[in-house]
Motif scaffolding. Structure first.
Motif, mmCIF file in Angstrom:
data_model
loop_
_atom_site.group_PDB
_atom_site.id
_atom_site.type_symbol
_atom_site.label_atom_id
_atom_site.label_comp_id
_atom_site.label_asym_id
_atom_site.label_seq_id
_atom_site.Cartn_x
_atom_site.Cartn_y
_atom_site.Cartn_z
ATOM 1 N N PRO A 179 -5.437 5.626 3.021
ATOM 2 C CA PRO A 179 -5.366 5.949 1.456
ATOM 3 C C PRO A 179 -5.054 4.781 0.664
ATOM 4 O O PRO A 179 -4.159 3.873 1.239
ATOM 5 N N ASN A 203 0.311 -5.240 -1.107
ATOM 6 C CA ASN A 203 0.812 -4.618 -2.490
ATOM 7 C C ASN A 203 0.586 -5.695 -3.345
ATOM 8 O O ASN A 203 0.803 -6.667 -3.350
ATOM 9 N N ARG A 259 -1.088 2.586 -9.170
ATOM 10 C CA ARG A 259 -0.204 2.720 -10.178
ATOM 11 C C ARG A 259 -0.525 1.907 -11.405
ATOM 12 O O ARG A 259 -0.615 0.889 -11.487
ATOM 13 N N ARG A 287 -3.162 3.451 -2.744
ATOM 14 C CA ARG A 287 -2.251 3.919 -3.748
ATOM 15 C C ARG A 287 -2.437 3.199 -5.054
ATOM 16 O O ARG A 287 -2.236 1.919 -4.758
ATOM 17 N N ARG A 345 -1.955 -0.511 -3.788
ATOM 18 C CA ARG A 345 -1.167 -0.600 -2.594
ATOM 19 C C ARG A 345 -2.432 -0.179 -1.385
ATOM 20 O O ARG A 345 -2.807 1.150 -1.556
ATOM 21 N N TYR A 346 -2.577 -0.944 -0.447
ATOM 22 C CA TYR A 346 -3.199 -0.455 0.563
ATOM 23 C C TYR A 346 -2.977 -1.043 2.120
ATOM 24 O O TYR A 346 -2.837 -1.934 2.323
ATOM 25 N N SER A 394 -3.222 8.507 -5.188
ATOM 26 C CA SER A 394 -3.374 8.264 -3.804
ATOM 27 C C SER A 394 -4.704 8.858 -3.569
ATOM 28 O O SER A 394 -4.861 10.094 -3.595
ATOM 29 N N ARG A 414 -8.402 8.342 -0.701
ATOM 30 C CA ARG A 414 -9.004 7.464 0.475
ATOM 31 C C ARG A 414 -10.210 7.116 -0.185
ATOM 32 O O ARG A 414 -10.966 7.723 -1.112
ATOM 33 N N GLY A 426 0.496 7.657 -11.241
ATOM 34 C CA GLY A 426 0.078 6.949 -9.978
ATOM 35 C C GLY A 426 -0.991 7.922 -9.162
ATOM 36 O O GLY A 426 -0.859 8.887 -9.363
#
Length: 216
Positions: free
Chosen positions: A19, A41, A23, A21, A36-37, A171, A173, A169
């Motif tokens: 996933p 970050n 934001r 993410r 974020r992966y 999330s 894939r 935010g």
């Protein structure tokens, strides 16, 4: 050869199924976006400027006189908002039918201060946004998994400029994002082209007439 192929497929599967993410927060004119992966970050915006080493002081250069022309910033007008309310939700709805249940939205905090050129425009815009929100939000909640949701609309009959604050935010894939983009790609392009056509043209600059002397 088989081991190498299996390793490549395994790496691709991990990349596509891990996933991502993202934001985004916007408040008082300041935008911040993070991604974020896995262990990464990344601050996408604002970009940090690299620190430059101290240089020897140079003689100050003469500043060139500016023409006094200021670049006009593009503003979203009332017609663009109505067009987006009408066209964008069906496009996103069709795309999210395939992968929407695998997308998690958290948080979803939105505050909008609605204002127009006059109180009538403000009331009309507030009514349309409230109607679109009450009709579209349940559909969005069924399509996505939304947590920590808070959306507020505030009419401002004394002001003339809209303001908003967002903290959202998501999330998703990479594989699901790819499928969503393919499904909504053509519709989003059409929406964007129509959105640009409705943009308010920049004000025309008045030509200055220079007088060289009095007429005979």
């Amino acid at each position: 050869m088989t081991i190498i192929l299996c390793s490549i497929l395994l790496i691709l599967a991990v990349i596509l199924l891990t996933p991502v993410r993202a934001r985004v927060s916007y408040q008082q004119g300041e935008l911040e976006a993070r991604l974020r992966y896995g262990p990464l970050n990344i601050l996408l915006f604002p970009l940090k400027k690299p620190e430059k080493p101290e240089k020897k002081k140079k003689k100050p250069k003469k500043k060139k006189k500016k023409d006094g022309k200021k670049k006009t910033k593009a503003k979203i007008n009332r017609e663009q908002i109505f067009y987006t309310i009408e066209k964008l939700p069906p496009i996103l709805g069709r795309a999210l039918k395939r992968v929407g249940h695998r997308i998690v939205v958290t948080p979803l905090h939105v505050d909008v201060l609605i204002a127009g050129t006059d109180p009538v425009d403000t009331a009309v815009l507030y009514g349309r946004l409230a109607t679109a929100l009450s009709a579209g939000l349940p559909v969005l909640q069924r399509a996505l998994r939304i947590r920590e949701q808070e959306i507020n609309l505030y009419p401002d009959f004394a002001g003339d400029q809209m303001q908003f604050a967002v903290d959202a935010g998501i999330s998703i894939r990479p594989w699901d994002a790819l499928v969503t983009g393919v499904c909504a790609g053509a519709g989003l392009v059409r929406w964007f082209l129509g959105f640009r056509k409705l943009a308010t043209p920049p004000p025309k600059e008045e030509k200055k007439v220079e007088t060289t002397g009095e007429a005979a």
